[in-house]
Design a protein around this motif. Structure first.
Motif, PDB file in Angstrom:
ATOM      1  N   GLN A  19     -26.636 -47.187   7.947  1.00  0.00           N
ATOM      2  CA  GLN A  19     -27.362 -46.600   9.070  1.00  0.00           C
ATOM      3  C   GLN A  19     -26.354 -45.876   9.957  1.00  0.00           C
ATOM      4  N   PRO A  20     -26.248 -44.551   9.813  1.00  0.00           N
ATOM      5  CA  PRO A  20     -25.211 -43.826  10.547  1.00  0.00           C
ATOM      6  C   PRO A  20     -25.361 -43.856  12.066  1.00  0.00           C
ATOM      7  N   VAL A  21     -26.573 -43.811  12.585  1.00  0.00           N
ATOM      8  CA  VAL A  21     -26.726 -43.754  14.044  1.00  0.00           C
ATOM      9  C   VAL A  21     -26.196 -45.028  14.702  1.00  0.00           C
ATOM     10  N   PRO A  22     -26.647 -46.219  14.318  1.00  0.00           N
ATOM     11  CA  PRO A  22     -26.084 -47.423  14.944  1.00  0.00           C
ATOM     12  C   PRO A  22     -24.568 -47.536  14.749  1.00  0.00           C
ATOM     13  N   ALA A  23     -24.067 -47.113  13.605  1.00  0.00           N
ATOM     14  CA  ALA A  23     -22.624 -47.169  13.359  1.00  0.00           C
ATOM     15  C   ALA A  23     -21.864 -46.303  14.362  1.00  0.00           C
ATOM     16  N   HIS A  24     -22.405 -45.138  14.690  1.00  0.00           N
ATOM     17  CA  HIS A  24     -21.739 -44.259  15.645  1.00  0.00           C
ATOM     18  C   HIS A  24     -21.982 -44.698  17.085  1.00  0.00           C
ATOM     19  N   LEU A  25     -23.140 -45.249  17.374  1.00  0.00           N
ATOM     20  CA  LEU A  25     -23.430 -45.708  18.737  1.00  0.00           C
ATOM     21  C   LEU A  25     -22.459 -46.789  19.188  1.00  0.00           C
ATOM     22  N   LYS A  26     -21.934 -47.567  18.256  1.00  0.00           N
ATOM     23  CA  LYS A  26     -20.957 -48.599  18.614  1.00  0.00           C
ATOM     24  C   LYS A  26     -19.714 -47.999  19.260  1.00  0.00           C
ATOM     25  N   HIS A  27     -19.478 -46.716  19.016  1.00  0.00           N
ATOM     26  CA  HIS A  27     -18.257 -46.066  19.500  1.00  0.00           C
ATOM     27  C   HIS A  27     -18.543 -44.965  20.514  1.00  0.00           C
ATOM     28  N   VAL A  28     -19.738 -44.966  21.100  1.00  0.00           N
ATOM     29  CA  VAL A  28     -20.157 -43.867  21.968  1.00  0.00           C
ATOM     30  C   VAL A  28     -19.236 -43.694  23.181  1.00  0.00           C
ATOM     31  N   ALA A  29     -18.620 -44.759  23.638  1.00  0.00           N
ATOM     32  CA  ALA A  29     -17.741 -44.652  24.809  1.00  0.00           C
ATOM     33  C   ALA A  29     -16.500 -43.804  24.521  1.00  0.00           C
ATOM     34  N   ARG A  30     -16.126 -43.676  23.265  1.00  0.00           N
ATOM     35  CA  ARG A  30     -14.921 -42.920  22.902  1.00  0.00           C
ATOM     36  C   ARG A  30     -15.225 -41.567  22.279  1.00  0.00           C
ATOM     37  N   ILE A  31     -16.488 -41.271  22.026  1.00  0.00           N
ATOM     38  CA  ILE A  31     -16.858 -40.032  21.335  1.00  0.00           C
ATOM     39  C   ILE A  31     -17.454 -39.051  22.332  1.00  0.00           C
ATOM     40  N   THR A  32     -17.006 -37.807  22.246  1.00  0.00           N
ATOM     41  CA  THR A  32     -17.552 -36.753  23.106  1.00  0.00           C
ATOM     42  C   THR A  32     -18.217 -35.694  22.229  1.00  0.00           C
ATOM     43  N   PRO A  33     -19.127 -34.918  22.802  1.00  0.00           N
ATOM     44  CA  PRO A  33     -19.713 -33.811  22.028  1.00  0.00           C
ATOM     45  C   PRO A  33     -18.665 -32.857  21.463  1.00  0.00           C
ATOM     46  N   ALA A  34     -17.588 -32.633  22.186  1.00  0.00           N
ATOM     47  CA  ALA A  34     -16.542 -31.726  21.701  1.00  0.00           C
ATOM     48  C   ALA A  34     -15.901 -32.243  20.413  1.00  0.00           C
ATOM     49  N   MET A  35     -15.871 -33.547  20.245  1.00  0.00           N
ATOM     50  CA  MET A  35     -15.292 -34.108  19.028  1.00  0.00           C
ATOM     51  C   MET A  35     -16.107 -33.735  17.789  1.00  0.00           C
ATOM     52  N   PHE A  36     -17.401 -33.554  17.970  1.00  0.00           N
ATOM     53  CA  PHE A  36     -18.222 -33.128  16.842  1.00  0.00           C
ATOM     54  C   PHE A  36     -17.820 -31.725  16.395  1.00  0.00           C
ATOM     55  N   GLN A  37     -17.498 -30.864  17.351  1.00  0.00           N
ATOM     56  CA  GLN A  37     -17.068 -29.510  17.006  1.00  0.00           C
ATOM     57  C   GLN A  37     -15.737 -29.535  16.266  1.00  0.00           C
ATOM     58  N   ARG A  38     -14.843 -30.398  16.685  1.00  0.00           N
ATOM     59  CA  ARG A  38     -13.552 -30.534  16.000  1.00  0.00           C
ATOM     60  C   ARG A  38     -13.770 -31.055  14.584  1.00  0.00           C
ATOM     61  N   TRP A  39     -14.638 -32.071  14.439  1.00  0.00           N
ATOM     62  CA  TRP A  39     -14.961 -32.643  13.128  1.00  0.00           C
ATOM     63  C   TRP A  39     -15.519 -31.555  12.216  1.00  0.00           C
ATOM     64  N   LEU A  40     -16.450 -30.761  12.748  1.00  0.00           N
ATOM     65  CA  LEU A  40     -17.049 -29.688  11.950  1.00  0.00           C
ATOM     66  C   LEU A  40     -16.013 -28.623  11.563  1.00  0.00           C
ATOM     67  N   ALA A  41     -15.072 -28.328  12.438  1.00  0.00           N
ATOM     68  CA  ALA A  41     -14.028 -27.347  12.115  1.00  0.00           C
ATOM     69  C   ALA A  41     -13.154 -27.858  10.969  1.00  0.00           C
ATOM     70  N   LEU A  42     -12.784 -29.123  11.016  1.00  0.00           N
ATOM     71  CA  LEU A  42     -11.989 -29.700   9.931  1.00  0.00           C
ATOM     72  C   LEU A  42     -12.797 -29.765   8.636  1.00  0.00           C
ATOM     73  N   TRP A  43     -14.090 -30.079   8.750  1.00  0.00           N
ATOM     74  CA  TRP A  43     -14.970 -30.118   7.583  1.00  0.00           C
ATOM     75  C   TRP A  43     -15.049 -28.727   6.939  1.00  0.00           C
ATOM     76  N   THR A  44     -15.159 -27.706   7.771  1.00  0.00           N
ATOM     77  CA  THR A  44     -15.207 -26.335   7.256  1.00  0.00           C
ATOM     78  C   THR A  44     -13.919 -25.994   6.517  1.00  0.00           C
ATOM     79  N   GLU A  45     -12.780 -26.353   7.103  1.00  0.00           N
ATOM     80  CA  GLU A  45     -11.495 -26.102   6.439  1.00  0.00           C
ATOM     81  C   GLU A  45     -11.438 -26.797   5.082  1.00  0.00           C
ATOM     82  N   ALA A  46     -11.796 -28.065   5.055  1.00  0.00           N
ATOM     83  CA  ALA A  46     -11.699 -28.847   3.818  1.00  0.00           C
ATOM     84  C   ALA A  46     -12.681 -28.350   2.760  1.00  0.00           C
TER      85      ALA A  46
END
Length: 130
Positions: free
Chosen positions: A65-92
């Motif tokens: 269940q991806p949503v609960p897995a990510h919600l456990k870390h919501v205090a450390r995750i920002t929307p900008a991190m999703f953009q960084r993740w997507l940029a690295l995903w695009t590169e790979a």
């Protein structure tokens, strides 16, 4: 075989996931969050490969269940991190997959990132009562 010639199959997805998360773990912004959150990288990479197999190949391998897995870390995750993740995903994906497979993986990742962000950051109680 040139990696860009690999078919979109479980073996290619496992290779992609491993290469991509090596980039994530080394990234100055994402690495500390991921490295603190993941206790067993080999186990987690297997789970992620199963996730992408289920998403892209309809294999049904992923049972998490991806949503609960990510919600456990919501205090450390920002929307900008999703953009960084997507940029690295695009590169790979561009480096390892055929152009058509890379495009499909990038589009799916963008939709998943949008859904996760809505689940993590959108709150009805933040909306004005009008």
């Amino acid at each position: 075989m040139n990696p860009a010639d690999m078919p979109l199959d479980d073996a290619a997805l496992e290779q992609l996931v491993g290469a991509f998360y090596a980039r994530v773990r080394a990234d100055a912004e994402l690495g500390p969050v991921f490295n603190d959150a993941i206790e067993d990288w080999p186990e987690h990479l297997g789970k992620l490969a199963a996730f992408w197999s289920s998403v892209m190949l309809s294999s049904g391998r992923y049972k998490g269940q991806p949503v609960p897995a990510h919600l456990k870390h919501v205090a450390r995750i920002t929307p900008a991190m999703f953009q960084r993740w997507l940029a690295l995903w695009t590169e790979a994906t561009n480096a390892l997959m055929s152009p058509a497979a890379a495009q499909a993986l990038q589009e799916k990742a963008a939709r998943i990132a949008e859904s996760l962000q809505l689940a993590m950051f959108f709150r009805m109680d933040r909306q004005s009562a009008g």
